[in-house]
Scaffold this motif. Structure first.
Motif, PDB file in Angstrom:
ATOM      1  N   ARG A 650       0.807  -1.209   0.000  1.00 39.54           N
ATOM      2  CA  ARG A 650       0.000   0.000   0.000  1.00 39.54           C
ATOM      3  C   ARG A 650       0.849   1.271   0.000  1.00 39.54           C
ATOM      4  O   ARG A 650       0.603   2.192  -0.800  1.00 39.54           O
ATOM      5  CB  ARG A 650      -0.936  -0.007   1.215  1.00 39.54           C
ATOM      6  N   ASP A 651       1.828   1.346   0.885  1.00 39.93           N
ATOM      7  CA  ASP A 651       2.628   2.575   0.997  1.00 39.93           C
ATOM      8  C   ASP A 651       3.394   2.857  -0.300  1.00 39.93           C
ATOM      9  O   ASP A 651       3.418   3.994  -0.787  1.00 39.93           O
ATOM     10  CB  ASP A 651       3.612   2.462   2.162  1.00 39.93           C
ATOM     11  N   GLU A 652       4.033   1.820  -0.855  1.00 43.54           N
ATOM     12  CA  GLU A 652       4.785   2.006  -2.099  1.00 43.54           C
ATOM     13  C   GLU A 652       3.846   2.393  -3.242  1.00 43.54           C
ATOM     14  O   GLU A 652       4.165   3.259  -4.059  1.00 43.54           O
ATOM     15  CB  GLU A 652       5.534   0.718  -2.436  1.00 43.54           C
ATOM     16  N   TYR A 653       2.678   1.759  -3.261  1.00 45.67           N
ATOM     17  CA  TYR A 653       1.710   2.048  -4.321  1.00 45.67           C
ATOM     18  C   TYR A 653       1.266   3.511  -4.271  1.00 45.67           C
ATOM     19  O   TYR A 653       1.212   4.196  -5.295  1.00 45.67           O
ATOM     20  CB  TYR A 653       0.504   1.115  -4.176  1.00 45.67           C
ATOM     21  N   LEU A 654       0.961   3.992  -3.071  1.00 45.55           N
ATOM     22  CA  LEU A 654       0.505   5.373  -2.943  1.00 45.55           C
ATOM     23  C   LEU A 654       1.592   6.362  -3.362  1.00 45.55           C
ATOM     24  O   LEU A 654       1.312   7.372  -4.012  1.00 45.55           O
ATOM     25  CB  LEU A 654       0.072   5.644  -1.506  1.00 45.55           C
ATOM     26  N   LEU A 655       2.843   6.061  -3.022  1.00 40.03           N
ATOM     27  CA  LEU A 655       3.933   6.948  -3.413  1.00 40.03           C
ATOM     28  C   LEU A 655       4.037   7.069  -4.930  1.00 40.03           C
ATOM     29  O   LEU A 655       4.270   8.143  -5.478  1.00 40.03           O
ATOM     30  CB  LEU A 655       5.262   6.431  -2.851  1.00 40.03           C
ATOM     31  N   HIS A 656       3.854   5.933  -5.630  1.00 38.28           N
ATOM     32  CA  HIS A 656       3.935   5.951  -7.089  1.00 38.28           C
ATOM     33  C   HIS A 656       2.719   6.626  -7.717  1.00 38.28           C
ATOM     34  O   HIS A 656       2.834   7.480  -8.585  1.00 38.28           O
ATOM     35  CB  HIS A 656       4.046   4.515  -7.631  1.00 38.28           C
ATOM     36  N   VAL A 657       1.532   6.218  -7.258  1.00 40.46           N
ATOM     37  CA  VAL A 657       0.302   6.607  -7.949  1.00 40.46           C
ATOM     38  C   VAL A 657      -0.062   8.065  -7.696  1.00 40.46           C
ATOM     39  O   VAL A 657      -0.546   8.756  -8.592  1.00 40.46           O
ATOM     40  CB  VAL A 657      -0.854   5.672  -7.538  1.00 40.46           C
TER      41      VAL A 657
END
Length: 661
Positions: A650-657
């Motif tokens: 979740r955290d990595e995804y939010l940083l990218h998106v």
């Protein structure tokens, strides 16, 4: 003029390309018969085909028999190129299945005949190589009836088989007193009206009536006439040509009907432009016509792509195509359709999309350029090859952006792919070891939600709630609504559904998720702030949270197999099958040969096929077909996830998106 789209199919080396050459020579299209060994055939036009003496891509050549125009489609015989055969099957009116009089019915022959019968494609069988040493026409005819079709009827016979003096003679009531009885009984099995006429004692059926019923039942794929001959010398060709002209169904479509055509092949022209091969079903097509292409993607969604024909060639004489008007039954080459793909349907869209006849490739490999500087050229070349053969399912390598992942049917296809990239595009590549492609299926149910709250900070201006659970076997991915259809603008609904299908290409273990039911349970948006991108970005997080709750199980592909083994070697073969984890049935004895059926993981098929000659002293016959999937034993295999944002983190995804939303 009536038209016939005729496919020639066979196990590799049975002689189908030589038969194509002989038919073209017989019709006066070529002055000299080409040689596969010498690389001088008309339809094997690729340099690799000439070098290796095998057909890799389907090819078209045209000839005329009296008032019948025949578009002859030569297809690959090697099982690694079965996707080329599949595309050709969808445009055929009839087929010739070539069988060697020496080797007899081989594994690929059986797969092809099963498919032809399943699709009700009218089929003639040509037993080739009657002049070769070891030719056994009577034995091969028995094999055809036992292993291919019980409704095989021989229309010629052979004398001096296995010698240069071998001759094929036509069979009929005047040459064989029992011919009418054999043919009559076979035809009577499939038609009650003919049975009544055959048994009627006060009147004897004429030869014309037998011929008419034979043609009618052949056209309905109920019976399969068998001809003998030699493509090398032309012996028996007259009988086969007569069968093509009189037994196979031809078409004469209406020019006034709406345009309907199927794209079954895409090539590249001299300047890199797309060249589409279309099989005309109805209507007409000519230069400068606008064309609408209908395409079905992996989600089952139909999209439209428009273009305009800038040049059109209709196959008229051998492999040559002339500028002309394309009408029903024609094979045409069209330029100008820049976005064309294999499988597209042009003009009016009628009925469901064509289904796949063969299983998709169950292997995959990673391709990397030998020189990192060639990465761009490699991806450009692979995109062009993916247009020609969508079954390779091109995608970027998850671990190295310079590489790419492609699907394969076998190791020979991988060798050809490497040779093609080097010879045609100047890119030398290396391959990772081939791996088996698995799938994932949900085992329970899960539900997750991202909710829009205008009073707080929102990562996404969207409410998305999803429920995930198992679907019926073979259902693929089903997307359902448990909300009002008007609760969201259509573009937002579309964004959610598309994102569901895209996200499920990689499950918890990295494999494609299938047999999965996804239900949209909650929606919400804030006008005018919310956008489709909010829903497209939020959906993967919700979906993977729900899938994690449901859990998935990895399934590996499994193949059914048939094996013929000499009695003296059956014990050794059974021991090897047990060692490999196969599940054999009970062997059945047929003389001094044992027949064995069972299942094994598809990943073992290639290795076991290589072992069969050694295990059976060269006398074993092995046939395997994809039969579905079963839960993988032991630790589930994992496939690396694609590069980029990972919705499982979740955290990595939010940083990218969030940089894009």
């Amino acid at each position: 003029m009536n038209k016939l789209n005729l496919g020639i199919l066979a196990h590799v080396d049975a002689g189908k390309t030589s038969l194509t050459e002989r038919l073209l020579h017989h019709a006066g299209v070529i002055d000299e018969v080409g040689s596969v060994d010498a690389g001088t055939t008309q339809t094997d036009s690729m340099e690799l085909e000439r070098q290796r003496g095998i057909t890799i891509r389907s090819a078209v050549a045209t000839f005329v028999l009296d008032d019948l125009k025949v578009n002859l489609i030569d297809t690959p015989g090697h099982s690694d190129f079965i996707s080329e055969v599949e595309r050709a099957l969808g445009v055929l009116d009839g087929a010739i299945l070539v069988v060697s009089a020496v080797e007899g019915v081989q594994p690929q022959t059986r797969i092809l005949m099963r498919t032809l019968r399943r699709l009700d494609i009218p089929t003639l069988v040509f037993v080739n190589k009657i002049d070769r040493g070891g030719a056994r026409p009577d034995g091969v005819l028995c094999e055809i009836r036992e292993r291919l079709t019980p409704a095989a009827v021989a229309l010629s016979a052979v004398t001096d088989a296995g010698t240069p003096r071998a001759r094929a003679t036509a069979l009929g009531p005047g040459t064989d007193p029992r011919f009418a009885v054999r043919v009559g009984e076979l035809l009577a099995d499939h038609d009650d009206a003919f049975l009544a006429a055959y048994l009627y004692e006060d009147r004897v059926l004429t030869g014309k009536e037998y011929a008419a019923e034979l043609a009618a039942q052949t056209a309905r794929a109920l019976v399969h006439p068998v001809f003998f001959g030699s493509a090398l010398t032309g012996e028996g060709l007259d009988h086969l040509v007569c069968g093509i002209r009189e037994l196979l169904p031809s078409v004469r479509g209406s020019r006034d009907a709406p345009l309907r055509a199927t794209v079954f092949k895409v090539d590249r022209g001299a300047h890199g432009e797309a060249v589409a091969y279309l099989r005309m079903v109805s209507g007409t097509l000519e230069n400068r016509d606008p064309v609408t292409l209908h395409r079905v993607d992996h989600t089952g969604r139909v999209t439209e792509h428009t273009g305009r024909i800038t040049a059109l060639r209709v196959f008229e004489h051998g492999p040559a195509a002339d500028p002309s008007l394309a009408t029903a039954g024609d094979i045409a080459r069209a330029w100008g359709l820049k976005d064309v793909r294999v499988g597209d349907r042009a003009g009016q869209l009628d009925g469901p999309p064509p289904r796949n006849f063969f299983a998709p490739p169950s292997l995959e490999t990673v391709i990397r350029p030998e020189r990192p500087a060639d990465a761009g050229r490699l991806h450009t070349a692979l995109r062009m090859l993916d247009e020609q053969d969508p079954s390779i399912d091109l995608r970027q390598d998850e671990e190295n952006a310079a590489g790419a992942v492609v699907r394969l049917y076998g190791e020979v296809q991988k060798e050809i792919l490497g040779s093609t990239l080097a010879a045609s595009f100047g890119v030398r590549v290396r391959f990772d070891p081939t791996r088996t492609v698995c799938i994932e299926k949900p085992v329970g149910t899960g539900e997750a939600l991202i909710e829009l709250d205008t009073r707080t900070h929102n990562y996404f201006w969207a409410t998305v709630g999803l429920n995930v659970g198992p679907a019926e076997p073979g259902a693929g991915i089903t997307f359902r609504l448990a909300v009002e259809l008007g609760s969201l603008p259509p573009a937002f609904h579309k964004a959610i559904e598309e994102s569901v299908h895209t996200t499920l290409r990689h499950g918890l273990f990295g494999w494609q998720v299938t047999d999965c039911a996804v239900t949209l349970t909650r929606t919400g948006f804030a006008s005018p702030v919310s956008a489709a991108d909010d829903f497209r970005a939020a959906t993967p997080l919700v979906l993977m949270d729900a899938l994690r709750q449901a859990g998935t199980e990895v399934h590996e592909p499994v193949s059914s197999f048939e094996l013929e083994v000499p009695g003296t070697r059956i014990g050794l073969v059974l021991a090897k099958l047990a060692e490999l984890g196969a599940t054999p049935g009970v062997p059945t004895a047929e003389g001094d040969v044992f027949r064995l059926e069972g299942t094994m993981p598809t990943s073992l098929v290639h290795d076991f096929r290589r072992r069969v000659p050694g295990l059976t002293q060269g006398e074993g016959v092995f046939l395997a077909e994809h039969r579905g999937y079963r839960p993988a034993a032991g630790q589930p295999p994992v496939r690396p996830r694609p590069a980029g944002p990972d919705p499982l983190n979740r955290d990595e995804y939010l940083l990218h998106v969030l940089k894009r939303v």
